[in-house]
Write a protein that holds these residues in place. Structure first.
Motif, mmCIF file in Angstrom:
data_model
loop_
_atom_site.group_PDB
_atom_site.id
_atom_site.type_symbol
_atom_site.label_atom_id
_atom_site.label_comp_id
_atom_site.label_asym_id
_atom_site.label_seq_id
_atom_site.Cartn_x
_atom_site.Cartn_y
_atom_site.Cartn_z
ATOM 1 N N GLY B 39 0.802 -1.219 0.000
ATOM 2 C CA GLY B 39 0.000 0.000 0.000
ATOM 3 C C GLY B 39 0.835 1.269 0.000
ATOM 4 N N LEU B 40 2.122 1.162 -0.334
ATOM 5 C CA LEU B 40 2.968 2.361 -0.405
ATOM 6 C C LEU B 40 2.375 3.358 -1.394
ATOM 7 C CD1 LEU B 40 6.511 0.684 -0.571
ATOM 8 C CD2 LEU B 40 5.449 1.742 1.411
ATOM 9 N N GLU B 41 1.920 2.808 -2.507
ATOM 10 C CA GLU B 41 1.334 3.635 -3.562
ATOM 11 C C GLU B 41 0.182 4.486 -3.031
ATOM 12 O OE1 GLU B 41 2.381 3.597 -6.690
ATOM 13 O OE2 GLU B 41 0.730 4.373 -7.890
ATOM 14 N N GLY B 42 -0.714 3.836 -2.327
ATOM 15 C CA GLY B 42 -1.890 4.543 -1.817
ATOM 16 C C GLY B 42 -1.526 5.597 -0.792
ATOM 17 N N LYS B 43 -0.585 5.251 0.080
ATOM 18 C CA LYS B 43 -0.187 6.224 1.108
ATOM 19 C C LYS B 43 0.461 7.441 0.473
ATOM 20 C CE LYS B 43 1.830 3.114 3.959
ATOM 21 N NZ LYS B 43 1.114 1.836 3.794
ATOM 22 N N VAL B 73 -0.046 8.484 7.636
ATOM 23 C CA VAL B 73 0.009 7.707 8.877
ATOM 24 C C VAL B 73 -1.361 7.105 9.192
ATOM 25 C CG1 VAL B 73 0.309 7.874 11.378
ATOM 26 C CG2 VAL B 73 1.981 8.923 9.861
ATOM 27 N N VAL B 74 -2.405 7.871 8.923
ATOM 28 C CA VAL B 74 -3.750 7.327 9.152
ATOM 29 C C VAL B 74 -3.958 6.062 8.312
ATOM 30 C CG1 VAL B 74 -6.217 7.731 8.800
ATOM 31 C CG2 VAL B 74 -4.789 9.521 9.818
ATOM 32 N N PHE B 75 -3.558 6.131 7.054
ATOM 33 C CA PHE B 75 -3.666 4.943 6.196
ATOM 34 C C PHE B 75 -2.840 3.792 6.764
ATOM 35 C CE2 PHE B 75 -5.590 5.380 1.818
ATOM 36 C CZ PHE B 75 -6.468 6.379 2.197
ATOM 37 N N ALA B 76 -1.641 4.113 7.219
ATOM 38 C CA ALA B 76 -0.781 3.069 7.778
ATOM 39 C C ALA B 76 -1.433 2.432 9.003
ATOM 40 C CB ALA B 76 0.581 3.655 8.140
ATOM 41 N N MET B 77 -2.150 3.253 9.769
ATOM 42 C CA MET B 77 -2.796 2.724 10.959
ATOM 43 C C MET B 77 -3.968 1.799 10.599
ATOM 44 S SD MET B 77 -1.064 3.682 13.560
ATOM 45 C CE MET B 77 0.299 3.377 12.441
ATOM 46 N N ALA B 82 -5.897 -3.699 10.565
ATOM 47 C CA ALA B 82 -6.314 -4.875 9.801
ATOM 48 C C ALA B 82 -5.310 -6.012 9.940
ATOM 49 C CB ALA B 82 -6.495 -4.509 8.331
ATOM 50 N N SER B 83 -4.030 -5.710 9.789
ATOM 51 C CA SER B 83 -3.074 -6.813 9.680
ATOM 52 C C SER B 83 -2.447 -7.188 11.018
ATOM 53 C CB SER B 83 -1.985 -6.467 8.662
ATOM 54 O OG SER B 83 -1.380 -5.245 8.979
ATOM 55 N N ASP B 89 -5.481 -10.277 5.958
ATOM 56 C CA ASP B 89 -4.460 -10.505 4.952
ATOM 57 C C ASP B 89 -3.822 -9.176 4.561
ATOM 58 O OD1 ASP B 89 -3.833 -12.934 2.833
ATOM 59 O OD2 ASP B 89 -3.292 -10.928 2.178
ATOM 60 N N GLN B 90 -2.498 -9.142 4.634
ATOM 61 C CA GLN B 90 -1.783 -7.890 4.428
ATOM 62 C C GLN B 90 -1.780 -7.453 2.972
ATOM 63 O OE1 GLN B 90 1.967 -8.535 6.431
ATOM 64 N NE2 GLN B 90 0.920 -9.186 8.277
ATOM 65 N N ILE B 91 -1.800 -8.422 2.067
ATOM 66 C CA ILE B 91 -1.847 -8.082 0.644
ATOM 67 C C ILE B 91 -3.193 -7.425 0.334
ATOM 68 C CG2 ILE B 91 -1.727 -8.999 -1.694
ATOM 69 C CD1 ILE B 91 0.824 -9.510 -0.292
ATOM 70 N N ILE B 92 -4.249 -8.060 0.818
ATOM 71 C CA ILE B 92 -5.584 -7.553 0.541
ATOM 72 C C ILE B 92 -5.744 -6.157 1.124
ATOM 73 C CG2 ILE B 92 -8.018 -7.868 1.132
ATOM 74 C CD1 ILE B 92 -7.485 -10.895 0.903
ATOM 75 N N SER B 93 -5.281 -5.986 2.338
ATOM 76 C CA SER B 93 -5.385 -4.685 2.972
ATOM 77 C C SER B 93 -4.644 -3.628 2.153
ATOM 78 C CB SER B 93 -4.819 -4.765 4.390
ATOM 79 O OG SER B 93 -4.745 -3.495 4.962
ATOM 80 N N GLY B 94 -3.446 -3.966 1.682
ATOM 81 C CA GLY B 94 -2.660 -3.024 0.886
ATOM 82 C C GLY B 94 -3.358 -2.662 -0.414
ATOM 83 N N VAL B 95 -3.886 -3.658 -1.092
ATOM 84 C CA VAL B 95 -4.596 -3.413 -2.352
ATOM 85 C C VAL B 95 -5.782 -2.495 -2.107
ATOM 86 C CG1 VAL B 95 -6.045 -4.505 -4.110
ATOM 87 C CG2 VAL B 95 -3.894 -5.564 -3.462
#
Lengths: 527, 322, 364
Positions: B39-43, B73-77, B82-83, B89-95
């Motif tokens: 989820g780097l892209e989204g953040k 940071v909110v997104f990271a939280m 979730a994870s 699932d960390q992949i799903i959360s990132g997507v």
């Protein structure tokens, strides 16, 4: 039952550890029920019980790894609130888990300071730990290279690191969970020397094990647990292995298996000079040879990790090896495309693997799907060239569950919903009813309740009497002694010797398991 | 290619690498702590938007960076809850968070500025301007060293210097501090940290906060320094390239700088020299240069050259065993 | 003992999660000063209010069903195929190559070959990540992401080069020709006397998608390879014991997955645009992840989730006209929230509901 607890209280004022009324449930399973225990300072206390008796859970509660549902803990007479491992460490408790909690690509020093650093920067902590390590190593025979990476260390050395970790944190009370399960006998002896040394320095040690010999050798007092309950605490000097064993399982042990002498026939399996080198380049089998005839059970005894698992995997077709295996006179491929589980089954080998949860069953699958596991190519299970006949598999499963008394007898239930014993029965039903020429069995009764043990042993004998060959691998000597018609002992990837059950005893086998080969087989004195 | 052209290419490389470098270091903290972050892209995207909007409204680029980092940071939280807490699932959360960022940035941007998701152009102090280092003009005429100093080293926005200064800092934190030791341990074997009396959950959340901040800086750099506005989908896959760089760097900070400079160079080349003619025999299409970071990463992952060894427990939720 | 009744697992929890996703989406709409109920009304109207809307909904749903099925097949083997986007794009290339290479007399003749081309190209794009995972242990999540980008670059190169229609600007191929025009719902339903919008792009591919769903169901729950895929997915450690080849299962599951993703191109490239256009996938490959999650990796669930996502997609376009304050990207927000609640945060609702049932069972 028996002489109930409280021995510790007479010796010193306050016991090092006192547990009162500890209970803990995991969902519907009551792992600990109202447990009370007192351990005197400066003693070695053993906790013995079968697998699943609740020993590890109890100690994990003491170490703050789990939270008890109810009950109190007193350390040196003072009530202690242990919510997490941090509290336990602060109370002077250290624990060496059965599965080590080390960071494999860290050095010994880094592992030792982890969580016990003395400041935000590492430099001082590392220097401090290096100094402590030197003194500890001298004091307790705990020598280990501080700069070695854990992944390069032997199992015995890793265990030392775990002990050092606890001592570096100034632990006064040291808990060891099944510490010898992965050790060679000489490593285990070394460990016991270390423990005695620690005791002399006034440390209190709790040793969790299911091995009677260790309890008798090293402990001062011993508690027996069964099915989540604490049954008795006695002085080791005032008890005997037989007495403890009886308390442990709840009745006369040395499970007498009702069997007639074997009448072996033709040689079914011939193994010659079998060698295995694993993925990391470590030699696991170093030239194993033996014969197995129809209508006999060959028991493979040994400390876990001496090549037994690899032997089963090679015979089961899923670990490449060199050497030669012949089944009913035909060579079996040991490598490449043709060496696989399916081909082995087709050749007449059935296999009850050591670990039913990670190998023998797919826990998410229903019972009927597990009955087809490994046999899903069976023509009887197919509707046509494309599709499987699920109804046929379910019908077959119903029959098998009935004949093996699997409870509840519902083919649609997931494997994970059955108890350990019933899971094992599903695996056995699947493998035995294939009517194989050779049955491989690994740890058939591990984590299985007493009733099911008897049933499983009976079925194995019946299969033998039907003229089939059985290779039994077990770390439980008693099981080997009572079931096997011949016993081979493995040590360090080799077979150290073969014995007939009538001509040997635990001491003789123990020597072989420790890698001491005297060659003389003149029978031991009666046990 | 003459010397000045060469310098300009390197200069462009630095500008383009900064986003990747910050994002890559962000991913490093998360993954070293055992949390996979695609989820780097989204953040980065959410931060780019928030940074541009706040910078525009407040007139301060630095406030923009701060706000962008907060959003990241909110997104990271959310990813952490979730994870780490719910063992999702960390992949799903990132997507999902990547999707959320692409949606939210445009929906909110459109609602505020009515420009189809784009923010107004940043001017004055609302955007970062280039810093001229001391003596840049004075030494410009000195042969070789002069142009290197005045063209290549001087004349970047402040975030560029911050980003490169962070690299040794990250190295030091990771390998020389208690925090770094615990961070690395929690990604390798969380049980070792737990039994040592340190909270796995807290360690992982701390790592994710750092991830959020660094990703936020990367995103803010995009909209307030590299460009002067936020545009729809302006991260354009840079979060994934950063992830590739992280693998390429084998999860190590100094190597991460090397990998992101390499990928930045490839981007600079594809921008400056779209079709490279090889001795007049054939020309390398620009798409090949653009795809090269991804191809190189696959080659590394395949293990034919070098070997990518991820932190052992990355992607595995920590559950105390029974 | 079962912890939870099946209906709770299959229906109750997904519905609660869906409701949570819509609740938070509603908050976003409120935050930008619009009325969330109006939004829902317009979106439903846009998606289902006319045969034109339904036609678009079914058209998008067709894409999502293909990519959802694709993700689910790999997921049954516990393989995260994030590469649906690239595989779908390559599927488009396969479709175009087949349709451009041969002067097909009629769509009925062309379709089987186009499907084959789409599936083969899609599968080929999944093959390398699959092989690397099976043989070299390269993490398939990362390699499939990388292959999305490599695929995108390849498509740009080809559509600006040899595949480009001569003498024009846009990166697209020439028209495939009227002979291979796929019947739309309008054309299929007219003989039955049912009036259906002429402009809606829904076509015979929708039926193909439903057929694919049936085939996937048969594959996963009725065939030996399906059994092996599920066994491998549930317990990698047990497959060697059972004589199931991890390499074979990994590669086959990924090839089928890639093939299904590629088949999405039949709907878009052959059915709608009738030429290959750059970026025709429009994120449908990624959306397959959400569809599969929402549908719990089951074909029936995937078809339903595909229809829901199709509705969202089409309803989002309606917003352009009816509520200009809400950007169409609101659809992404809703979809993202659905993934978060049904996928990443599923335990947040599952845990308490499971405890509830355990308590009730104990009480009973």
């Amino acid at each position: 039952m028996g002489s109930e607890g409280g021995q510790g209280r007479q010796e010193t004022a306050a016991p090092a550890i006192e547990l009162r009324g500890i209970s803990k449930a995991f969902g519907p399973v009551q792992a600990n029920r109202d447990i009370s225990l007192a351990v005197a300072r400066g003693t070695i206390h053993g906790i013995i019980g079968e697998n699943g008796a609740g020993k590890s859970t109890l100690m994990s509660i003491l170490y703050g790894f789990y939270r008890a549902d109810s009950g109190e803990i007193f350390i040196n007479g003072r009530r202690a609130e242990i919510h997490d491992s941090q509290d336990a460490i602060a109370a002077g408790i250290g624990m060496v888990f059965q599965h080590f909690k080390l960071v494999e690509n860290f050095t010994v020093l880094e592992n030792i300071i982890l969580g016990a650093e003395n400041g935000p920067l590492l430099r001082d902590s590392l220097a401090d730990a290096r100094r402590s390590l030197l003194t500890l190593a001298e004091e307790y025979e705990l020598g280990v290279d501080p700069d070695a990476r854990i992944e390069d260390l032997s199992v015995g050395h890793r265990q030392r690191v775990e002990i050092l970790k606890a001592l570096y944190r100034q632990a006064d009370i040291l808990i060891l969970d099944e510490p010898t399960g992965v050790l060679t006998p000489s490593e285990a002896d070394h460990l016991f020397r270390i423990l005695r040394g620690l005791k002399e320095q006034g440390k209190t040690i709790i040793l969790i094990t299911h091995k009677l010999r260790e309890i008798m050798d090293v402990t001062d007092t011993v508690s027996v647990m069964r099915r989540g309950e604490m049954l008795a605490t006695v002085r080791t000097a005032e008890t005997s292995p037989e007495d403890l064993a009886e308390r442990m399982v709840g009745r006369k042990v040395l499970l007498q298996v009702d069997k007639r002498p074997a009448s072996p026939g033709e040689t079914v399996l011939k193994v010659e000079n079998l060698k295995v080198v694993d993925e990391d380049g470590v030699a696991r089998l170093k030239g194993v040879s033996f014969d197995l005839r129809a209508g006999e059970i060959l028991g493979i005894a040994g400390v876990a990790g001496n090549g037994q698992s690899e032997l089963l995997e090679v015979l089961g077709g899923y670990r490449p090896a060199t050497g030669r295996i012949t089944l009913n006179g035909h060579d079996l491929p040991l490598d490449g495309r043709l060496a696989n589980g399916r081909a082995r089954r087709a050749a007449g080998i059935a296999h009850v693997p050591e670990d039913r949860q990670s190998e023998g069953l797919v826990m998410e699958f229903a019972a009927w799907e597990n009955i087809a596991f490994g046999y899903h190519h069976d023509p009887a299970y197919q509707k046509n060239a494309l599709f499987m006949d699920n109804a046929a598999i379910q019908a077959d499963t119903e029959g098998k569950m009935q004949r093996f008394d699997v409870r509840p007898p519902d083919p649609r239930l997931q494997a994970k919903s059955f108890s350990g014993g019933n899971q094992q029965k599903i695996v056995l039903a699947r493998e035995i009813e294939r009517n194989p020429d050779l049955l491989l069995v690994g740890q058939p009764t591990r984590g299985v309740d007493i009733g099911a043990i008897e049933f499983i042993h009976q079925r194995l004998i019946e299969l033998r009497d039907a003229g089939k060959a059985i290779l039994l691998v077990s770390v439980e000597l008693e099981e080997i002694m009572s079931l096997a018609d011949r016993i081979a002992v493995m040590f360090d990837g080799r077979i150290m010797g073969e014995r007939l059950p009538a001509d040997t005893d635990e001491r003789d086998l123990g020597l072989l398991m420790a890698g001491v080969s005297n060659g003389a087989n003149d029978g031991g004195e009666a046990a | 290619m003459d010397f000045l052209q060469f310098l300009l290419t390197l200069d462009s490389t630095i500008r383009l690498s900064v986003v990747l470098l910050l994002a890559c270091l962000a991913g490093l903290f998360s993954e070293r702590a055992g949390v996979v972050d695609i989820g780097l892209e989204g953040k980065m995207l959410i931060s780019a938007f928030v940074a541009a909007a706040v910078a525009y409204e407040s007139g301060s680029a630095w406030l923009g960076v701060l706000a962008g980092s907060a959003a990241s940071v909110v997104f990271a939280m959310i990813h952490g809850v979730a994870s780490i807490i719910y063992r999702g699932d960390q992949i799903i959360s990132g997507v999902a968070l990547n999707f959320l960022a692409s949606g939210l940035t445009v929906v909110i941007g459109h609602a505020i500025y009515k420009k189809g998701g784009q923010t107004p152009t940043l001017t004055g102090d609302a955007r970062f301007t280039e810093v001229k280092l001391p003596f840049a003009d004075a030494v410009a005429d000195v042969p070789v060293i002069g142009p290197i100093y005045s063209e290549l080293i001087s004349g970047h926005t402040p975030l560029v210097y911050v980003a490169f200064a962070i690299v040794p800092l990250v190295w030091w934190v990771l390998y020389r501090t208690r925090f770094g030791l615990r961070l690395r341990a929690v990604g390798e074997n969380p049980a070792s940290v737990d039994t040592a009396g340190v909270s796995v959950v807290a360690m992982r959340f701390r790592a994710l906060i750092i991830t959020g901040i660094l990703c936020g800086m990367a995103g803010a750099y995009l909209s307030t320094a590299q460009s002067a506005f936020f545009g729809k989908e302006m991260t354009a896959g840079r979060g994934y390239i950063a992830l590739a760089a992280l693998i390429f760097a084998n999860w190590r900070p100094v190597q991460a700088m090397g990998a992101t400079l390499l990928f930045g160079l490839l981007e600079a080349i594809s921008n400056l020299y779209p079709n490279i003619d090889v001795f007049g025999l054939f020309s390398i299409p620009v798409q090949f240069t653009q795809a090269l970071p991804y191809i190189l990463t696959v080659v590394i992952l395949a293990g034919f050259i070098g070997r990518a060894v991820p932190p052992r427990s990355v992607g595995v939720p920590y559950v105390k065993e029974r | 003992m079962e912890k939870m009744p099946r209906w709770a697992d299959v229906a109750l929890i997904p519905l609660i999660n869906l409701a949570l996703a819509f609740f938070f989406a509603g908050l976003v709409v409120l935050a930008i000063g619009e009325n969330p109920f109006d939004m829902v009304r317009f979106m439903v109207k846009g998606a289902l209010g006319s045969s034109n809307g339904i036609g678009y909904t079914l058209y998008y749903a067709t894409n999502f069903i293909f990519t959802g099925l694709a993700f689910s097949v790999a997921m049954h083997a516990r393989l995260f195929n994030i590469g649906g986007e690239g595989q779908a794009a390559l599927g488009g290339l396969g479709t175009a190559v087949v349709l451009l290479a041969v002067p097909w007399p009629h769509w009925t003749v062309a379709l089987p070959f186009a499907v084959l081309g789409a599936a083969l190209f899609g599968a080929a794009w999944a093959a390398i990540p699959a092989w690397l995972q099976a043989r070299r242990g390269s993490h398939i999540v990362i390699t499939t992401i990388m292959f999305n980008f490599i695929g995108a670059a390849l498509m740009i190169y080809l559509l600006n080069g040899i595949l480009k229609k001569p003498g024009q600007q846009a990166a697209e191929t020439r028209h495939f020709g009227d002979a291979v025009h796929l019947p739309t719902f309008h054309e299929m339903l007219a003989p039955l006397g049912i009036e259906f919008s002429k402009s809606a792009p829904a076509n015979v591919s929708f039926i193909l998608a439903i057929l694919a769903a049936v085939c996937v169901w048969l594959l996963i729950w009725r065939t030996r390879i399906g059994y092996e895929i599920r066994a491998f997915g549930n317990s990698e450690s047990a497959t060697a014991y059972a004589g199931i080849s991890a390499v074979r299962v990994t590669i086959i599951a990924m090839l089928i997955s890639g093939g299904l993703a590629g088949m999405m191109a039949i709907n878009v490239v052959m059915g709608e645009s009738e030429r290959l256009i750059l970026n025709f996938t429009e994120g449908a490959g990624f959306m397959g992840i959400a569809v599969s999650l929402m549908g719990r990796n089951h074909p029936v669930g995937i078809v339903l989730a595909g229809l829901l996502f199709g509705m969202l997609n089409q309803g989002g376009f309606e917003l352009l006209w009816e509520m200009p304050g809400i950007s169409r990207e609101m659809v992404f927000v809703i979809q993202a929230l659905i993934i978060i609640f049904t996928g990443a945060l599923v335990n947040m609702t599952r845990d308490p509901i499971e405890r509830l049932f355990i308590r009730r069972n104990k009480g009973a």
